[in-house]
Design an enzyme around this catalytic site. Structure first.
Site, PDB file in Angstrom:
ATOM      1  N   GLU A   1       0.865  -1.179   0.000  1.00  0.00           N
ATOM      2  CA  GLU A   1       0.000   0.000   0.000  1.00  0.00           C
ATOM      3  C   GLU A   1       0.903   1.231   0.000  1.00  0.00           C
ATOM      4  O   GLU A   1       1.652   1.453   0.949  1.00  0.00           O
ATOM      5  CB  GLU A   1      -0.864   0.068   1.254  1.00  0.00           C
TER       6      GLU A   1
ATOM      7  N   ASP B   1      -6.223   8.600  10.140  1.00  0.00           N
ATOM      8  CA  ASP B   1      -4.856   8.228  10.497  1.00  0.00           C
ATOM      9  C   ASP B   1      -4.480   8.725  11.885  1.00  0.00           C
ATOM     10  O   ASP B   1      -4.825   9.839  12.292  1.00  0.00           O
ATOM     11  CB  ASP B   1      -3.870   8.789   9.472  1.00  0.00           C
TER      12      ASP B   1
END
Length: 264
Positions: free
Chosen positions: A49, A60
């Protein structure tokens, strides 16, 4: 059959989960991010990724936010991310981009899809895009032969799980905890239940992410998921050293430990 379909056919044939590793493009700089991805693959990561740095990464945690901020401050742009994808794909590991939707929309959905294919990319993970609002991406992914990985959470209803799984290709991304990304002392007790619920509505591979940071946790998740996804723990290896060569080697070592975990 897509690159991700081929990967999961192979790992299922080997009776193990796939190991998915995340690193952001441009962190701590463009050259080092490529070297770290190459080390990650060398250590045993099956699927890469590549993170597209974004200024408002709502999902995040602090580790990845700090890395994205540094990448953006260093001038990393979408075209640089595509260069990192090209280098990652050259390792032979299928490579997807993890991105919030705004940068793709600003670049142009069809243009981004075409450029991603040209760089050797296999698809997108879109944490803030739901299938109900993703028709432009669904159309572009079909046109360009890209996999689209949507996310589900423990709070998702059964109807939402079925709809998201139907819209996904490659695999379905199951977030194992409620909250943002980051390392945790133990993996989530919600994850096995979420995967079991997905198994009731789809036969597509299921990857579990958010919180895995060591080989033992990777082994635990690999018992019930088709893919073990690791991000913050790998990023931290680059953050906690001023010696970039040592940081790259630490990424390789952690990838090796995680790979041993999924193969145990």
């Amino acid at each position: 059959m897509s690159k991700l379909d081929e990967l999961f056919e192979r790992t299922r044939g080997e009776d193990r989960a796939a190991l998915v590793g995340y690193l952001p493009a441009g962190f701590p700089d463009l050259k080092t991010s490529i070297a770290a991805i190459e080390a990650m693959v060398d250590g045993g990561v099956d699927l890469v990724e590549v993170g597209l740095p974004y200024s408002d990464p709502v999902m995040d945690g602090p580790v990845i936010q700090a890395a994205a901020d540094r990448a953006l401050a260093g001038g990393t742009r979408t075209t640089d991310v595509l260069d990192v994808v090209r280098a990652s794909a050259a390792t032979g590991a299928p490579t997807v981009v993890m991105t919030y939707w705004n940068p793709v929309e600003r670049y142009g959905v069809d243009r981004f899809s075409g450029d991603l294919v040209a760089a050797g990319g296999a698809g997108l993970i879109t944490p803030d895009l739901i299938p109900d609002e993703g028709q432009e991406w669904i159309d572009a992914s079909n046109k360009h032969g890209l996999d689209r990985i949507f996310l589900v959470a423990p709070s998702s209803t059964d109807d939402r799980l079925a709809m998201t799984a139907e819209a996904s290709s490659g695999f379905v991304y199951a977030t194992s905890v409620m909250g943002v990304t980051g390392q945790r002392e133990q993996s989530s007790s919600l994850a096995p239940t979420l995967v079991e619920r997905l198994r009731n509505v789809t036969d597509k591979p299921v990857g579990v992410g958010l919180g895995v940071s060591n080989g033992s946790q990777a082994h635990e998740v690999a018992q019930y998921a088709d893919a073990v996804i690791v991000g913050s723990a790998l990023v931290r290896e680059l953050q906690e050293t001023d010696d970039l060569a040592s940081g790259i080697e630490a990424v390789r070592r952690l990838a090796g430990e995680l790979r041993q975990g999924v193969e145990r």
